[in-house]
Design an enzyme around this catalytic site. Structure first.
Site, PDB file in Angstrom:
ATOM      1  N   CYS A 194       0.865  -1.183   0.000  1.00 51.77           N
ATOM      2  CA  CYS A 194       0.000   0.000   0.000  1.00 51.77           C
ATOM      3  C   CYS A 194       0.896   1.225   0.000  1.00 51.77           C
ATOM      4  CB  CYS A 194      -0.903  -0.020   1.227  1.00 51.77           C
ATOM      5  SG  CYS A 194      -1.827   1.493   1.499  1.00 51.77           S
TER       6      CYS A 194
ATOM      7  N   CYS B  91      -5.728   6.377  -1.607  1.00 49.02           N
ATOM      8  CA  CYS B  91      -5.040   5.127  -1.940  1.00 49.02           C
ATOM      9  C   CYS B  91      -3.767   5.505  -2.684  1.00 49.02           C
ATOM     10  CB  CYS B  91      -5.933   4.230  -2.792  1.00 49.02           C
ATOM     11  SG  CYS B  91      -5.101   2.725  -3.368  1.00 49.02           S
TER      12      CYS B  91
END
Length: 313
Positions: A87, A244
């Site tokens: 991530c 994100c």
């Protein structure tokens, strides 16, 4: 064990539960991860990140073989407890966590981290307003559908609740899978109902994050031409998140692909939680930069969670 020490952090609103397990003595079942990330019964987070010694995991050992400096590994779990590759926001937050733990104290040096998507390098940089940011070399990116997808501008069809008609999407791999859809204006972006997962065809075998983007054009800055775009995202295994990092990279690379030759190498990506900077760097790689904030450290009563059992690894 009846308690677990955790830290809460976020990068542009993409939030995480952080666990210091340098010795690799913890096993975190999916049920416990889900309970910790639950916003009603737990700490709350889009995911959980365990900091663990790279040598203690097969994936970490592979990263050490690639770069012996990758001493620490990012064991990342989605909010539902499922394992994910990595991530982009989480890497920056993990770097801030490592800094607080005293594992990264040389301001001039990179922090090298192992992830399931390979080695990631983090540097301290200044943001647009002179604030403290962290940049990550996210490694190579590519269009999943290759040159055919680049020529067509799309290689998937996506149905999103709240939007009229099925939309063409472009699949982008940034170490994890993404499908990017271009929208006409911010009003259309606002109308999307991303709490439900979009339906993607062909269905990716490992799932996909879905980014909805509105290109906002380009501007000339003292550092050269910069593109801008606005983005919302549905993350697999999580739902809609305020940001994100890998999704911002995928969105910028998709818009840059659609723009064609001469498109800027640097993009500012506006997400509900703030702004991220994405930059193309040498070797077909992409760099992500943005803030990373730690907000609390707490002791969790594991018996009170009732969502899983912590057991020694």
């Amino acid at each position: 064990m009846s308690t677990l020490a955790v830290t809460k952090g976020h990068g542009t609103g993409n939030d995480f539960v952080l666990v210091d397990d340098r010795a690799g003595v913890l096993d975190l079942p999916a049920g416990l991860v889900g309970a910790l990330c639950d916003r009603h019964i737990g700490i709350g987070g889009d995911g959980l990140i365990r900091l663990v010694g790279s040598a203690l995991l097969p994936e970490g050992a592979a990263c050490l073989a690639q770069d012996p400096a990758a001493r620490w590994f990012m064991d990342y779990r989605n909010g539902d407890g499922s394992i994910a590759e990595m991530c982009g926001n989480g890497v920056r937050v993990l770097a801030r966590f490592a800094e607080r733990l005293g594992l990264w104290d040389d301001a001039s040096a990179e922090l090298v981290l192992g992830t399931r998507a390979g080695v990631r390098r983090v540097r301290r940089v200044l943001g647009p307003a002179g604030e403290d940011w962290y940049s990550v070399d996210m490694g190579p990116w590519h269009l999943t559908g290759g040159e055919a997808a680049e020529r067509a501008g799309a290689d998937a069809l996506v149905a999103v609740d709240g939007l009229v008609d099925v939309r063409p999407g472009l699949r982008v791999d940034v170490g994890n899978p993404h499908t990017v859809i271009a929208l006409a204006d911010p009003a259309e972006l606002d109308s999307a109902e991303l709490w439900r997962a979009p339906r993607v065809e062909p269905a990716p075998p490992a799932g996909t994050n879905v980014e909805l983007v509105v290109p906002l054009g380009e501007e000339l800055t003292p550092d050269g031409e910069v593109g801008r775009l606005r983005m919302r995202v549905h993350e697999r295994g999580v739902g809609e998140t305020r940001s994100c990092g890998t999704g911002a990279c995928a969105a910028a690379m998709a818009v840059r692909t659609w723009a064609g030759p001469g498109a800027p190498a640097t993009w500012l990506v506006e997400v509900p939680g703030g702004t991220l900077r994405v930059r193309v760097i040498d070797g077909g790689r992409v760099e992500l930069a943005g803030p990373a904030v730690l907000v609390a450290s707490v002791e969790v009563d594991l018996d009170a969670l009732g969502g899983g059992v912590l057991r020694p690894a």
